[in-house]
Design an enzyme around this catalytic site. Structure first.
Site, short mmCIF file in Angstrom:
data_model
loop_
_atom_site.label_atom_id
_atom_site.label_comp_id
_atom_site.label_asym_id
_atom_site.label_seq_id
_atom_site.Cartn_x
_atom_site.Cartn_y
_atom_site.Cartn_z
CG ASP A 1 -2.22 0.85 0.90
OD1 ASP A 1 -2.17 1.69 -0.04
OD2 ASP A 1 -3.22 0.72 1.61
C1 NOJ Z 1 -4.17 3.82 0.10
C2 NOJ Z 1 -5.31 2.85 0.28
O1 NOJ Z 1 -5.20 2.18 1.51
C3 NOJ Z 1 -5.41 1.84 -0.83
O2 NOJ Z 1 -6.58 1.08 -0.66
C4 NOJ Z 1 -5.37 2.51 -2.17
O3 NOJ Z 1 -5.54 1.57 -3.20
C5 NOJ Z 1 -4.04 3.24 -2.31
N1 NOJ Z 1 -3.90 4.22 -1.26
C6 NOJ Z 1 -3.88 3.91 -3.66
O4 NOJ Z 1 -4.70 5.01 -3.75
#
Ligand code: NOJ
Length: 759
Positions: free
Chosen positions: A288
């Protein structure tokens, strides 16, 4: 043995089958081999920097694209970008990768396509409330087509975190509390995004996230610690990921959270043992956003270099947004702490997916190859999803549906009646509020000039504390035949980082409803929200209560159809609605405990005589002030029809391990309108090697019945459906007695039994 002609014939038949299996397998593995050979050949030509480049994903949202990003792509230092949806820019970056980098490796272009794209569908929790995976699959396909037309070839969805805590803002993005249901919906979304063959145009790679346990964040605070015993992890949190992998998901994303002391992005147990050794996953894993760097913030590593070491050692293939890998993997390789074979294996997984996606053959996007954005099909699927997601929670004295012909005037009240943005919900980067059809407009259109509509917003936002607009709202209600109040949470109150400790309706909404109720007019509340709310303090103020989640672009027509009975509500709750927030976590598949609560053993604290001896009303598991039941149970939802269940039957009282049992019941529409009902099957395994939940959802079917019509609905159960992870953590099915129930919610009472024997 005498060889008879018969035996010869059977042998020949068997040989034929074996040969055809062989040919089929050879065909499949030829395709795989071809890809593996191409990957190996490519890797043999890659420099260390190019390999690490493939493991690096950068944010490309800035426009114009900074020169450094273009240069890095040309130098082969980037394997994927995210957050750019200008198709010309995407094509240009892709061109640099394919035509100007040394090896011409195309980029994966990632984006959060979570519930629709420009056409916004209901939030995933609302989609789960449809209990209609085929429709959700169609929705994902529609979203993929819109997204792909901008050059996006990879979505960070589905989010399949089990969430049993409505305080957590990201419950909105999930399919709710149930592992079976989440697995079914996760797999449906994967199939919708990727299609049968994701090298075909319009199919995009999916990403099951967040691996794993994120939904168990302590106190529902986002990013918070999770402690999940391995048995619960395997029986509750991991099965949806296995289902997504079985559906062919190309990628997984790690969770931000810390699981039993080891943050997911450095968790070898999750990423190696479970994902690769046990499940043989051959796609790739992306971190993430900055979650590798954050290993040090967790206090798991001392610095970025150690963070890169831990993540790479766990086999985390690609880093999102931060340069920890780019900055430190070369040094770790030189020092021999990470071996080239490890890097090669991680890059292989990434390239394998790029080849499977057909990116090398067809890296560019021509928008005219795609149907226009927000075309009729896209809007229709968004509307159907919204309509089927709406749950009727209360309907006293048949307040709903409203009879169009009898109405002369209607009061439409509330901050969410005519707000094109707030009906869209969380996480809608590309959602276009201009496309939104609001409830007020849809109602106006439907009722025409004959009916007077008194519209009063009454509150500026769902959070407003001011009651300055209430007099006007009450006035409008007084002069109308009925009141429809659009309340709930505005979009920003749920989603990432937006957790709440108090899950009542925010601001002064309760007071507004109380004032409207005092007018004596029928009051219908339509709640739009990103999570289950505690609604006890308003249910006596309303005649009917519809829970519409955040329905998306087509909120207006969908809600209107339900309000006026064009369609009967058919949504059912995918998560338990607590009576009070202090009951959380409260969910249907709980364990029995050694002292389960039963009505005879519960006394409310107000009824306990003064100085009663400790627990003399019974030693049982409940709260003195809230009891042990939720306000609305999992699977609950009313209809304008009236469904009755009877005649439950199991096909055999006893089955062996290799047999299946059919469980069936008759459902009748005893109401006056045609409607859909979601028929649910629950199972209890009475005695287990580890204790089993009091009920587990094992199947569901949406059926449509005319008034007076009856249908036999049947489900099959076999050893795989009854399997669970036991004390030694392996998957097992135990012989013994099972109870089954079929009905319209997790409180279904119509039950039967069967026994599974050991043979
Ligand atoms: C943080 C989020 O937790 C995740 O779900 C998301 O896909 C990514 N950022 C990218 O935006």
């Amino acid at each position: 043995m005498r060889i008879t002609p018969n035996i010869l014939l059977r042998l020949a038949g068997l040989l034929g089958i074996l040969v055809s299996i062989e040919i089929h397998a050879a065909g499949q593995s030829a395709g795989m081999d071809r890809i593996d050979r191409r990957v190996d050949e490519l890797i043999s030509r890659m420099t260390v920097a190019e390999k690490i480049g493939q493991m690096t994903q950068v944010n490309a949202s800035e426009t114009p694209i900074p020169d450094e990003l273009y240069e890095a792509v040309k130098a082969g230092r980037i394997g994927s970008i995210l957050n750019q949806v200008d198709v010309d820019l995407v094509n240009e970056i892709q061109r640099l990768a394919v035509e100007e980098s040394r090896l011409g490796i195309p980029l994966m272009v990632g984006r959060d396509v979570i519930h629709g794209f420009q056409t916004v569908q209901p939030i995933p929790l609302g989609q789960a409330a449809t209990w209609n995976p085929e429709l959700v699959q169609k929705g994902a396909r529609a979203a993929a087509l819109e997204a792909a037309s901008t050059g996006v070839n990879w979505t960070f969805a589905p989010m399949i975190d089990i969430s049993r805590d409505p305080r957590w803002g990201r419950i909105a993005e999930s399919f709710g509390e149930d592992p079976y249901m989440t697995g079914v919906f996760g797999a449906a979304m994967v199939r919708g995004f990727q299609g049968d063959d994701f090298s075909q145009p319009g199919n995009i790679a999916a990403c099951a996230k967040h691996f794993a346990g994120y939904g168990a964040s302590e106190s529902g605070r986002d990013y918070n610690t999770t402690n999940i015993p391995e048995n619960e992890l395997r029986n509750v949190y991991l099965p949806p990921f296995k289902a997504a992998i079985d559906a062919g998901v190309a990628t997984l994303m790690t969770s931000f959270s810390d699981l039993d002391g080891v943050p997911a992005s450095g968790n070898r147990f999750l990423l190696k043992q479970v994902l690769r050794d046990e499940w043989q996953f051959d796609g790739f894993v992306v971190s993430d956003w900055a979650s590798i760097e954050q290993l040090s913030v967790h206090g798991f590593t001392a610095n970025d270099k150690e963070a890169a070491y831990e993540a790479a050692s766990a086999g985390l293939n690609m880093e999102m947004a931060t340069p920890t890998y780019a900055n430190h993997l070369p040094e770790l390789l030189e020092e021999g702490r990470i071996e080239m074979a490890q890097i090669d294996a991680m890059v292989t997984d990434i390239l394998r997916i790029k080849f499977r996606m057909g990116l090398f053959e067809d890296p560019y996007t021509n928008p005219s190859d795609y149907p226009p954005i927000a075309n009729e099909d896209s809007l229709a699927v968004a509307e159907k999803l919204a309509r089927q997601s709406i749950v009727l929670l209360e309907n006293r004295n048949h307040a709903l549906p409203l009879a169009k012909e009898k109405l002369t005037s209607l009061a439409v009240i509330g901050p969410l009646a005519d707000d094109p943005y707030e009906q869209l919900g969380t996480w809608i980067f590309d959602g276009d509020p201009e496309l939104s059809r609001t409830p007020l407009k849809a109602i106006r259109q439907f009722l025409g000039d004959r009916v007077t509509i008194n519209h009063v917003r009454a509150m500026e936002t769902s959070r407003s504390r001011s009651t300055a607009g209430f007099d006007e709202a009450v006035e409008a209600a007084r002069s109308a035949d009925a009141v429809v109040a659009f309340l709930g949470e505005e979009s920003i109150l749920s989603g990432e980082t937006h957790s709440r400790a108090d899950i009542n309706l925010p601001g002064s909404q309760q007071e507004l409803l109380a004032r409207l109720n005092k007018t004596g007019k029928p009051v219908i509340a339509v709640i739009m929200a990103g999570r289950p709310l505690t609604l006890r303090n308003i249910i006596d103020e309303v005649d009917a209560l519809l829970f519409a989640w955040h329905p998306g672009t087509m909120a207006g027509p969908a809600i209107r159809d339900i309000l006026f009975g064009v369609e009967s509500p058919s949504g059912k709750l995918p998560a338990t609605f607590p009576l009070m927030v202090g009951q959380v976590p409260i969910y249907h598949a709980h364990k029995n405990t050694g002292r389960p609560a039963v009505p005879e053993k519960f006394t409310h604290m107000d009824d306990i005589p003064v100085r009663m001896p400790q627990a003399s009303w019974g030693f049982a598991s409940f709260h003195l002030d809230a009891g042990y039941e939720p306000l609305y149970e999992f699977g609950y939802g009313l209809s304008y029809a009236n469904f009755a269940y009877s005649d439950i039957e199991v096909s055999a009282a006893k089955i062996s391990m290799d047999e299946k049992v059919t469980v069936q019941a008759v459902v009748r529409n005893e109401g006056k309108v045609e409607a859909d009902e979601v028929v649910q099957l629950y199972v209890r395994d009475l005695v287990g090697n580890v204790t089993r939940p009091v009920r587990e959802l094992k199947g569901f079917q949406r059926v449509r019945l005319k008034p007076g019509e009856r249908r036999t609905v049947s489900f099959e159960l076999g050893r795989d459906d009854l399997a669970f992870h036991g004390r030694d953590m392996t998957l097992m099915t135990e012989p013994g007695e099972f109870h089954v129930w079929i009905g319209g919610s997790s409180a279904a009472e119509l039950g039967a039994k069967f026994t599974l024997t050991a043979d």
